[in-house]
Motif scaffolding. Structure first.
Motif, PDB file in Angstrom:
ATOM      1  N   ILE A  80      14.143   0.706  -7.210  1.00 29.36           N
ATOM      2  CA  ILE A  80      15.043  -0.407  -7.504  1.00 29.36           C
ATOM      3  C   ILE A  80      16.454   0.151  -7.578  1.00 29.36           C
ATOM      4  O   ILE A  80      16.778   0.959  -8.453  1.00 29.36           O
ATOM      5  CB  ILE A  80      14.654  -1.094  -8.823  1.00 29.36           C
ATOM      6  CG1 ILE A  80      13.204  -1.595  -8.704  1.00 29.36           C
ATOM      7  CG2 ILE A  80      15.605  -2.249  -9.107  1.00 29.36           C
ATOM      8  CD1 ILE A  80      12.737  -2.433  -9.861  1.00 29.36           C
ATOM      9  N   ALA A  81      17.313  -0.298  -6.625  1.00 34.27           N
ATOM     10  CA  ALA A  81      18.671   0.255  -6.551  1.00 34.27           C
ATOM     11  C   ALA A  81      19.559  -0.367  -7.617  1.00 34.27           C
ATOM     12  O   ALA A  81      19.300  -1.473  -8.107  1.00 34.27           O
ATOM     13  CB  ALA A  81      19.256  -0.016  -5.161  1.00 34.27           C
ATOM     14  N   ASP A  82      20.637   0.347  -7.910  1.00 37.25           N
ATOM     15  CA  ASP A  82      21.610  -0.165  -8.859  1.00 37.25           C
ATOM     16  C   ASP A  82      22.237  -1.432  -8.296  1.00 37.25           C
ATOM     17  O   ASP A  82      22.682  -1.473  -7.149  1.00 37.25           O
ATOM     18  CB  ASP A  82      22.693   0.911  -9.095  1.00 37.25           C
ATOM     19  CG  ASP A  82      23.620   0.513 -10.236  1.00 37.25           C
ATOM     20  OD1 ASP A  82      24.696   1.147 -10.363  1.00 37.25           O
ATOM     21  OD2 ASP A  82      23.286  -0.417 -10.989  1.00 37.25           O
TER      22      ASP A  82
ATOM     23  N   SER B  45       0.831  -1.206   0.000  1.00 32.69           N
ATOM     24  CA  SER B  45       0.000   0.000   0.000  1.00 32.69           C
ATOM     25  C   SER B  45       0.862   1.250   0.000  1.00 32.69           C
ATOM     26  O   SER B  45       0.386   2.324  -0.333  1.00 32.69           O
ATOM     27  CB  SER B  45      -0.938   0.005   1.212  1.00 32.69           C
ATOM     28  OG  SER B  45      -0.193  -0.152   2.397  1.00 32.69           O
ATOM     29  N   ASP B  46       2.143   1.111   0.360  1.00 35.96           N
ATOM     30  CA  ASP B  46       2.994   2.289   0.444  1.00 35.96           C
ATOM     31  C   ASP B  46       4.142   2.209  -0.559  1.00 35.96           C
ATOM     32  O   ASP B  46       4.165   2.940  -1.532  1.00 35.96           O
ATOM     33  CB  ASP B  46       3.518   2.451   1.874  1.00 35.96           C
ATOM     34  CG  ASP B  46       4.366   3.694   2.037  1.00 35.96           C
ATOM     35  OD1 ASP B  46       5.134   3.790   3.003  1.00 35.96           O
ATOM     36  OD2 ASP B  46       4.259   4.590   1.166  1.00 35.96           O
ATOM     37  N   LYS B  47       5.133   1.315  -0.314  1.00 38.22           N
ATOM     38  CA  LYS B  47       6.232   1.260  -1.254  1.00 38.22           C
ATOM     39  C   LYS B  47       6.933  -0.073  -1.246  1.00 38.22           C
ATOM     40  O   LYS B  47       6.887  -0.828  -0.280  1.00 38.22           O
ATOM     41  CB  LYS B  47       7.227   2.400  -0.952  1.00 38.22           C
ATOM     42  CG  LYS B  47       8.358   2.050  -0.052  1.00 38.22           C
ATOM     43  CD  LYS B  47       9.379   3.170   0.008  1.00 38.22           C
ATOM     44  CE  LYS B  47      10.107   3.038   1.274  1.00 38.22           C
ATOM     45  NZ  LYS B  47      11.088   3.004   1.896  1.00 38.22           N
ATOM     46  N   VAL B  48       7.641  -0.350  -2.346  1.00 33.42           N
ATOM     47  CA  VAL B  48       8.494  -1.530  -2.471  1.00 33.42           C
ATOM     48  C   VAL B  48       9.881  -1.039  -2.815  1.00 33.42           C
ATOM     49  O   VAL B  48      10.062  -0.254  -3.755  1.00 33.42           O
ATOM     50  CB  VAL B  48       7.999  -2.479  -3.585  1.00 33.42           C
ATOM     51  CG1 VAL B  48       8.999  -3.614  -3.790  1.00 33.42           C
ATOM     52  CG2 VAL B  48       6.635  -3.040  -3.222  1.00 33.42           C
ATOM     53  N   GLU B  49      10.884  -1.495  -2.058  1.00 38.79           N
ATOM     54  CA  GLU B  49      12.257  -1.071  -2.311  1.00 38.79           C
ATOM     55  C   GLU B  49      13.141  -2.291  -2.499  1.00 38.79           C
ATOM     56  O   GLU B  49      13.226  -3.159  -1.624  1.00 38.79           O
ATOM     57  CB  GLU B  49      12.755  -0.224  -1.125  1.00 38.79           C
ATOM     58  CG  GLU B  49      14.113   0.392  -1.377  1.00 38.79           C
ATOM     59  CD  GLU B  49      14.503   1.393  -0.299  1.00 38.79           C
ATOM     60  OE1 GLU B  49      13.649   1.734   0.552  1.00 38.79           O
ATOM     61  OE2 GLU B  49      15.677   1.816  -0.304  1.00 38.79           O
ATOM     62  N   LEU B  50      13.792  -2.369  -3.648  1.00 36.74           N
ATOM     63  CA  LEU B  50      14.720  -3.466  -3.932  1.00 36.74           C
ATOM     64  C   LEU B  50      16.120  -2.893  -3.750  1.00 36.74           C
ATOM     65  O   LEU B  50      16.549  -2.021  -4.523  1.00 36.74           O
ATOM     66  CB  LEU B  50      14.493  -3.928  -5.377  1.00 36.74           C
ATOM     67  CG  LEU B  50      14.678  -5.389  -5.724  1.00 36.74           C
ATOM     68  CD1 LEU B  50      13.867  -6.287  -4.822  1.00 36.74           C
ATOM     69  CD2 LEU B  50      14.299  -5.635  -7.176  1.00 36.74           C
ATOM     70  N   LYS B  51      16.865  -3.403  -2.734  1.00 36.59           N
ATOM     71  CA  LYS B  51      18.193  -2.842  -2.476  1.00 36.59           C
ATOM     72  C   LYS B  51      19.193  -3.438  -3.453  1.00 36.59           C
ATOM     73  O   LYS B  51      18.884  -4.366  -4.211  1.00 36.59           O
ATOM     74  CB  LYS B  51      18.616  -3.154  -1.027  1.00 36.59           C
ATOM     75  CG  LYS B  51      17.599  -2.759  -0.001  1.00 36.59           C
ATOM     76  CD  LYS B  51      17.453  -1.288   0.188  1.00 36.59           C
ATOM     77  CE  LYS B  51      18.190  -0.841   1.435  1.00 36.59           C
ATOM     78  NZ  LYS B  51      17.905   0.577   1.734  1.00 36.59           N
ATOM     79  N   SER B  52      20.433  -2.976  -3.351  1.00 34.66           N
ATOM     80  CA  SER B  52      21.410  -3.383  -4.364  1.00 34.66           C
ATOM     81  C   SER B  52      21.716  -4.875  -4.320  1.00 34.66           C
ATOM     82  O   SER B  52      22.144  -5.446  -5.325  1.00 34.66           O
ATOM     83  CB  SER B  52      22.714  -2.590  -4.195  1.00 34.66           C
ATOM     84  OG  SER B  52      23.234  -2.808  -2.904  1.00 34.66           O
ATOM     85  N   ASP B  53      21.519  -5.533  -3.182  1.00 36.49           N
ATOM     86  CA  ASP B  53      21.751  -6.994  -3.142  1.00 36.49           C
ATOM     87  C   ASP B  53      20.441  -7.779  -3.233  1.00 36.49           C
ATOM     88  O   ASP B  53      20.418  -8.987  -3.029  1.00 36.49           O
ATOM     89  CB  ASP B  53      22.537  -7.385  -1.875  1.00 36.49           C
ATOM     90  CG  ASP B  53      22.015  -6.676  -0.631  1.00 36.49           C
ATOM     91  OD1 ASP B  53      22.479  -6.988   0.476  1.00 36.49           O
ATOM     92  OD2 ASP B  53      21.135  -5.792  -0.757  1.00 36.49           O
TER      93      ASP B  53
END
Lengths: 210, 120, 106
Positions: free
Chosen positions: C92-94, C70-78
């Motif tokens: 989506i991080a590098d 409902s808020d956010k999805v964050e994909l870290k570098s690993d």
């Protein structure tokens, strides 16, 4: 390394692992870990549990098999069977179920008879307040690991006919019963005192360990 | 240790039969049969009871085989060896006790939880 | 890293459903379903094969399944993810790996 289930989390499934598990919330299903299960006061575990140790301060409904110990602390509640070499039930804990610590070196041959007598007594209405469940048939052999030494069966004890002269329910009756049944040595020097006068206040002792 | 109104069964005594009493009973010997007491049964270390027991309290340091019905508390202490079914409102099993059998205390459960008694 | 109340350690495998009203940190393995009112953190050692429904999720480990936040999805570098994302905010991080669809429509 430890796993914690918070008090607003619910896990429904099979949980396996090799670290301590502390439950403040709710777990339902099966738990199989090589270390300790700790059920905190707010924790509720409805599961088949296979662990090294379990310490219960909350609620457990299900069977616990532990290779080391199971301890139900004050305030803890459990309904289910426990199989573990060490079991500790603290005063204030509530428990209903079977306990199997493996071999107990006492004479087990009279247990089936004792259960049958208990069932007969209950059918005759002799049991006090609590409605107990019907007696179960003798337990089949439990864990494969617990090798029970076979004891040669001995004749089941039957209540002897009361010795003559036993007219009342007073403690002196015990002295006469003791004296008249097969005592090879003279009766113990500290024979019971005469019964207290009717209406007199008996002092109740709860003897503590020396 | 024995007070007014209590019974005592010494180490070398064997009793087979029904024992009834208004007071306490201390067993250092052997009892086989049935024990009904209004107060306490104490089975000392070395005592052997193979009997159905009905009492207010039961404290075991020795050996007991049989069905137990207590109105107050059953205490199985370290070194005790007990085989049987226990019905009592309070049951204490100390570390170092040996026990095999059933324990029936009243266990209220939270709403929505039902138990079948834990039969395997 | 969250100050979560619930932490699934790295040696734990859960086959089932996790639901709750507080943050959850996964360092072990979860197969099934995750439904939280709060935040999910899949750490580097974490492996999740499940459909996930949360307020937000931060992935540093491995996720296979669909994520609805409902808020956010964050994909870290690993982080590595295979599945569809539906969330108003997606980062989506590098270095991250992702395969699937993204739907940021509110």
């Amino acid at each position: 390394m430890a796993t914690v289930v918070g008090d607003r989390t619910f896990i429904n499934g099979n949980l396996t692992g090799d670290e301590d598990l502390t439950v403040h919330g709710r777990v339902k299903g099966t738990i199989q870990i090589g270390k300790s299960l700790i059920v905190e006061p707010t924790g509720v575990v409805e599961a088949e549990v296979n662990v090294a140790n379990a310490v219960v301060s909350g609620v457990v409904v299900g069977n616990i098999t532990a290779t080391d110990s199971v301890e139900i602390l004050k305030g803890g509640r459990m309904v289910g069977d426990i199989a573990a070499p060490r079991v500790i039930i603290t005063d204030g804990a509530l428990f209903r179920g079977g306990i199997d610590m493996g071999e107990v070196k006492a004479d087990e041959s009279g247990l089936a008879d004792a259960r049958a007598r208990a069932a007969a007594a209950k059918r005759g209405g002799g049991a006090p307040a609590r409605a107990a469940r019907p007696a179960t048939p003798p337990r089949p052999a439990p864990r494969p690991a617990a090798a029970r030494a076979a004891t040669p069966p001995r004749p089941a004890p039957r209540p002897a006919t009361p010795p003559p002269g036993r007219a009342s329910d007073s403690p002196s009756a015990i002295a006469s019963a003791a004296a008249s049944t097969g005592a090879s040595a003279p009766a113990s020097p500290s024979a019971p005192k005469p019964p207290s006068p009717p209406g007199g206040r008996r002092k109740k002792i709860l003897l503590k360990r020396r | 240790m024995a007070t007014e109104g209590s019974g005592f069964i010494g180490k070398s005594i064997t009793v087979r039969g029904t024992l009834q009493g208004e007071g306490d009973l201390v067993v250092e010997g052997t009892v086989e049969g049935t024990i009904e007491l209004k107060d306490q049964l104490l089975v000392q270390s070395g005592g052997r009871v193979s009997a159905d027991v009905q009492a207010a309290n039961l404290t075991v340091y020795g050996e007991l085989t049989g069905s137990v019905n207590a109105t107050e508390v059953v205490s199985i202490n370290a070194g005790a060896r007990v085989i049987g079914d226990i019905v009592a409102p309070r049951v204490i099993i100390e570390d170092g006790a040996r026990f095999k059998g059933r324990v029936e205390m009243e266990v209220p459960l939270p709403d929505g939880l039902r138990a079948d008694g834990g039969r395997r | 890293m969250a100050n979560a109340n619930t932490i699934i350690g790295s040696s734990i495998v859960i086959d089932g459903e996790i639901s709750g009203e507080e943050d959850l940190v996964i360092q072990g393995t979860v197969k099934g379903k995750v439904a939280l009112k709060e935040a999910l953190f899949v750490e580097h050692s974490g492996t999740v094969e499940a459909d996930i429904q949360v307020s937000s999720v931060e992935i540093s480990g491995q996720v296979t399944g669909n994520v609805v936040a409902s808020d956010k999805v964050e994909l870290k570098s690993d982080g590595r993810m295979v599945g569809d994302i539906k969330a108003p905010r997606v980062l989506i991080a590098d270095g991250a790996t992702f395969k699937g669809n993204i739907d940021m429509e509110r």
